[in-house]
Enzyme design. Structure first.
Site, short mmCIF file in Angstrom:
data_model
loop_
_atom_site.label_atom_id
_atom_site.label_comp_id
_atom_site.label_asym_id
_atom_site.label_seq_id
_atom_site.Cartn_x
_atom_site.Cartn_y
_atom_site.Cartn_z
CG ASP A 265 -12.56 3.19 -2.47
OD1 ASP A 265 -10.99 3.32 -2.85
OD2 ASP A 265 -12.84 2.84 -1.67
C1 BGC Z 1 -9.54 2.01 -0.45
C2 BGC Z 1 -9.65 3.48 -0.19
C3 BGC Z 1 -8.07 4.03 -0.81
C4 BGC Z 1 -7.85 3.21 -2.04
C5 BGC Z 1 -6.57 3.69 -2.64
C6 BGC Z 1 -9.42 1.56 -1.39
O1 BGC Z 1 -9.38 0.13 -1.52
O2 BGC Z 1 -11.09 1.85 0.02
O3 BGC Z 1 -9.79 4.01 1.14
O4 BGC Z 1 -7.61 5.17 -0.53
O5 BGC Z 1 -7.97 1.98 -2.20
O6 BGC Z 1 -5.38 2.79 -2.09
#
Ligand code: BGC
Length: 737
Positions: A265
């Protein structure tokens, strides 16, 4: 004819012999077996090139190997539509004019359709949009289990039941990937709260892990065949989930045989050596909080960049893990960006808009409908009061990374106005003020919600309007602002915000045709439930929200959704809050264990406000003649359960038949019953159909942590067939021999 062919063949051979085409390297040959291509490409790459492909080069891309003609890999959020492009190294908008999309209903709404075909349609449609936008990895869908109604991100997930979530995620994954776009199932695993999401550490037993929190991920990987998965932010057993030996190496890769890529993530990587050893394959978003701030151009300093290279050069780590990571990333590239056999995709097509509307209609849940308050009858040219901020507020902007830039969004008010046309009058009053902002990463909701009147004035106006109308429809609930249904924060409580309870009570006092439509991805408290005759769960329905809602409210579509999670009366009625812990920044004990959602309510005999699986229709369904193919089953066997469902009302409609299993005699704690089968069946008024559901031996099993195996104890089981978890229409005994 034969001579002619032979001659042609001879000439062709001659031509090839005279001017040999340069041999195509195996990795470039789309017809060569995938693993041969991977090995060939890997053998040609330098250590530096391998390092380069396992970490980001921009906010959403990784570099590929330019020298070898191996292209970049582009990711996009996910999971409800294709996120607009941001700048290379900033979260602000890139300013493209071709990146507006269709917003599909939030995944809670999809789960509420209980329709595997709706999930396939969702995957196909969003996959085509991702492909058209030349994205290779779609960051979604999310399948974290709904443990508490306070989780700000529940709207992005598929509810509280592992079987339902597992069944619903698979078609989504399969259909997206037919476009040569990988799904990245998230957030693996145990990302069940947003508060302190980088430091919280769930503590739970293995049985709970395997029975409740892992099955949807396992199904997405094994049955769906997802080509990538996203590690979660939280810790598990002392290590961050993004580089967690148990979750990634042992369970995902060894037990489940996952050959795809573990993507961190954004900002979920914290340690080079752990990342090397513990199964992370592709690092994204480090030095950001995943949402807003962060150092610019930090990519060479990523944990899996220069620091990894240094360790290799110093001889402190070998290259075995690097090769494994690079192999996986190459596999992903061949499956997606280098896939020469993928369709072109399409963006904001009529078919996509139609899909969004249809899925939305199917997900809407009619929770209560006393005195047949709904549908609104247009034959009398009614005056319809529409009240509430959520009737006009854009819900596709905000909520965190799932925020979108839509080509269009039909608000509930506009949807109703259009559908009613000149067959009635629709008059609006604001009623309450919630969140008047509307901006995410530079996408600004094109509306001004400024309102200066006091709560008293707003309620007075709404009540006056309600008094003179034939129907009063209030659109309330939550929104996508912080501490509502929004990433990176949790709700403060179960109650409706912005004094909406007072408004609802005031409206209920002056009309007996009040419809409350709850826009949210979470359960809310309804202290006025007895005084409001009709209640609808309206979710976040995306671009076509207003049209989907209008069709259901006016009866053009017969509601057929059922709740994918329980609505408790009070927060303390939820197991995570009754005996478990929730929201902490360190260890969070999941003391409720396997008793999540309806499993808790049933075990403790706590009546819910609305039960898991509940949802009404404008017609009625009778169940009859329930049968089982055999009264007993052996280990490894299966039975078929059948029941006749009849549409006994005067409208066509769809019913979701649910099959639950309970173990009558057990040496371990088992839920009263658990969902193990369902079918959605469409019936014309008066029509009957026989519904069949297969129940394999596995449906009787629990996870025996001591033996690390699924097993069932011999004895009697009760199979319950019902219209919801608290509306069982037939039970059948089954003996496990
Ligand atoms: C989120 C993810 C997301 C990623 C990219 C993170 O803050 O938890 O679900 O895909 O950002 O935007």
């Amino acid at each position: 004819m034969k001579t002619k062919l032979t001659l042609v063949a001879l000439l062709a051979t001659f031509a090839v012999a005279c001017s040999p085409r340069p041999e195509v390297a195996t990795y470039l040959n789309p017809n060569a077996p995938l693993e041969e291509r991977v090995e060939d490409a890997l053998a040609r790459m330098t250590v530096e090139e391998k390092i380069a492909i396992i970490h980001a080069q921009s906010k959403f891309s990784s570099p590929g190997v330019k020298r070898l003609g191996i292209p970049e890999l582009w990711c996009t959020d996910g999971p409800h539509g294709i996120r607009p492009d941001v700048l290379w190294d900033e979260w602000e908008q890139a300013g493209c004019t071709n990146d507006s999309c269709v917003a599909y209903p939030a995944l809670t709404a999809l789960a509420a359709s209980w329709n595997r075909e709706a999930s396939a349609l969702y995957g196909k449609s969003i996959g085509e949009e991702a492909r058209y936008r030349e994205k290779d990895v779609l960051l979604g869908p999310g399948v974290n289990i709904y443990r508490s109604p306070l989780n700000g991100r529940n709207f992005e997930y598929m509810g509280e039941d592992p079987y339902l979530a597992a069944q619903m995620v698979v078609p989504y994954v399969q259909e997206v990937q037919k476009n040569g776009v990988a799904t990245c199932v998230k957030h693996y695993a145990l990302n069940n709260q947003e508060a302190h999401r980088h430091t919280t550490e769930p503590v739970l037993d293995d049985r709970t892990l395997y029975e409740i929190y892992l099955p949807a991920f396992k199904a997405a990987v094994q049955e769906g065949g997802s080509w990538s998965i996203m590690g979660a932010y939280n810790y598990f057993e002392g290590e961050h989930a993004c580089h967690n030996d148990r979750l990634l190496n042992k369970i995902l890769k060894e037990e489940w045989g996952f050959d795809g890529v573990v993507i961190s993530d954004w900002g979920g990587t914290h340690d080079t050596e752990e990342a090397i050893r513990n199964g992370l394959d592709l690092e994204f978003g480090s030095w950001t909080d995943g949402l807003a701030n962060g150092s610019s151009n930090a990519y060479d300093n990523y944990y899996l960049a220069q620091p990894y290279l240094n360790l290799i050069r110093e001889g402190k780590v070998g290259t075995e893990e690097l090769d494994d990571k690079a192999r996986r990333v190459l596999r992903l590239i061949f499956r997606t960006s280098m896939n020469t056999d993928k369709p072109f995709g399409s963006l904001v097509s009529e078919a996509h808009i139609e899909a969004a509307r249809k899925i939305g209609e199917e997900g809407i849940v009619l929770l209560k409908n006393d005195n047949k308050t709904l549908p609104i009858d247009l034959s009398t040219k009614p005056r319809i009061a529409v009240i509430g901020e959520n009737a006009i507020k854009m819900m596709t902007v905000g909520g965190g990374s799932s925020s979108l830039k839509v080509a269009k969004e039909v608000s509930p008010l506009d949807g109703l106005r259009k559908a009613v046309g000149d067959q009635g009058e629709v008059i609006y009053a604001r009623g309450y003020v919630g969140d008047v902002t509307g901006e995410y990463n530079g996408v600004v909701a094109a509306q001004d919600l400024t309102e200066n009147r006091s709560e008293k004035e707003l309620i007075a106006e709404a009540v006056a309007l309600a008094k003179e109308c034939d129907w009063v429809v209030m659109f309330g609930g939550l929104n996508k602002a912080s501490h509502q249904d929004c990433e990176d924060s949790d709700r403060y409580g179960l109650e409706l915000p912005y004094a909406q309870d007072r408004l609802i009570e005031a409206l209920a006092a002056v009309t007996d045709r009040l419809v409350y439509v709850n826009i949210s991805g979470n359960a809310v408290a309804m202290p006025w439930v007895e005084r409001v005759p009709a209640i609808v769960q309206g979710w976040f329905l995306g671009s076509e929200a207003g049209n989907s809602l209008a069709n259901v409210l006016l009866g053009n579509a017969n509601p057929s959704g059922k709740l994918p999670f329980t609505f408790p009366v009070r927060l303390e009625d939820n197991g995570a809050h009754a005996v478990g812990e929730y929201g902490g920044s360190g260890k969070v004990h999941y003391n409720e264990g396997i008793l999540v959602g309806y499993r808790w309510h049933e075990a403790k005999e706590i009546a819910p406000l609305f039960a898991f699986g509940h949802g009404l229709s404008y017609t009625t369904f009778e169940y009859s003649d329930a049968r089982i193919s055999s009264k007993s089953m052996k280990e490894g066997g299966k039975v078929t359960v059948e029941v006749t469902v009849t549409n006994s009302g005067d409208r066509d409609g769809a019913e979701i038949v649910q099959l639950y299993v309970g173990d009558d005699e057990s040496s371990v704690v088992r839920p009263v019953k658990e969902l193990k089968g369902f079918e959605k069946v469409w019936l014309k008024s008066g029509e009957s159909k026989r519904v069949r559901m297969e129940l394999p031996y596995e449906s009787l099993c629990f996870f025996d942590a001591d033996q690390h195996a699924w097993r069932a104890e011999k004895g009697m089981f009760t199979l319950s067939i019902g219209a919801s978890s608290d509306d069982i229409r037939a039970t059948l005994p089954l003996r496990l021999k």
